[in-house]
Write an enzyme that holds these catalytic residues in place. Sequence first.
Site, PDB file in Angstrom:
ATOM      1  N   CYS A  10       0.854  -1.191   0.000  1.00  0.00           N
ATOM      2  CA  CYS A  10       0.000   0.000   0.000  1.00  0.00           C
ATOM      3  C   CYS A  10       0.891   1.242   0.000  1.00  0.00           C
ATOM      4  CB  CYS A  10      -0.885  -0.009   1.242  1.00  0.00           C
ATOM      5  SG  CYS A  10      -1.908   1.471   1.420  1.00  0.00           S
TER       6      CYS A  10
ATOM      7  N   CYS B 270       0.339   3.162   3.638  1.00  0.00           N
ATOM      8  CA  CYS B 270       0.851   2.692   4.931  1.00  0.00           C
ATOM      9  C   CYS B 270       1.931   1.627   4.819  1.00  0.00           C
ATOM     10  CB  CYS B 270      -0.305   2.160   5.776  1.00  0.00           C
ATOM     11  SG  CYS B 270      -1.035   0.637   5.128  1.00  0.00           S
TER      12      CYS B 270
ATOM     13  N   CYS C 289      -7.288  -1.185   1.531  1.00  0.00           N
ATOM     14  CA  CYS C 289      -6.250  -1.677   2.425  1.00  0.00           C
ATOM     15  C   CYS C 289      -6.863  -1.924   3.801  1.00  0.00           C
ATOM     16  CB  CYS C 289      -5.115  -0.661   2.510  1.00  0.00           C
ATOM     17  SG  CYS C 289      -3.834  -1.101   3.712  1.00  0.00           S
TER      18      CYS C 289
ATOM     19  N   CYS D 267      -5.043   0.726   6.514  1.00  0.00           N
ATOM     20  CA  CYS D 267      -5.302   2.179   6.539  1.00  0.00           C
ATOM     21  C   CYS D 267      -6.627   2.576   5.885  1.00  0.00           C
ATOM     22  CB  CYS D 267      -4.158   2.948   5.871  1.00  0.00           C
ATOM     23  SG  CYS D 267      -4.051   2.764   4.080  1.00  0.00           S
TER      24      CYS D 267
ATOM     25  N   CYS E  83      -8.491  -5.497  -9.794  1.00  0.00           N
ATOM     26  CA  CYS E  83      -8.071  -4.427 -10.706  1.00  0.00           C
ATOM     27  C   CYS E  83      -7.676  -3.230  -9.843  1.00  0.00           C
ATOM     28  CB  CYS E  83      -9.217  -4.101 -11.657  1.00  0.00           C
ATOM     29  SG  CYS E  83      -8.775  -2.972 -12.977  1.00  0.00           S
TER      30      CYS E  83
END
Length: 152
Positions: free
Chosen positions: A70, A73, A118, A121, A141
């Site tokens: 991510c 984070c 995510c 976060c 995607c």
Amino acid sequence: MQRRTLLASALALIAARPALAGDSFPFTLSDAEWRARLSPLAYDVLRHEATERAFTSPLNDEKRRGTFHCAGCDQALYASRTKFDSGTGWPSFTAALPGAVGNREDRSFFMRRVEEHCANCGGHLGHVFDDGPPPTGKRHCINGAALVFRAA
């Protein structure tokens, strides 16, 4: 003319909705901290559910072994072994790492889709579709702007 203005206003409100407003996640920052931490595009994607233009992310062509994290984070999200070329212009994966992502229904833009975020976060990553290859049949995607690649 008035109908067009109302539609444009409604779409702007939908697009401006913060990612998973009201939900709490282990990793949190203030809006000012997110803006300072992320590029403008990554901020719009992760925090306001924007979508980058197709075929603009260098991660779409990333083929090395490693892990996609991510961009907000740094949580590990997808193993490179699950990445495939979907031809859509966005990095696509057959599966996320266990516990790394969450999903919710997305009814924006008059469609019904599965949004992926995510789990650490709450940052918006992209969407999951049922048209992927085996073994899962899923196509995660994902916006390249929401990811950082770490080579093995």
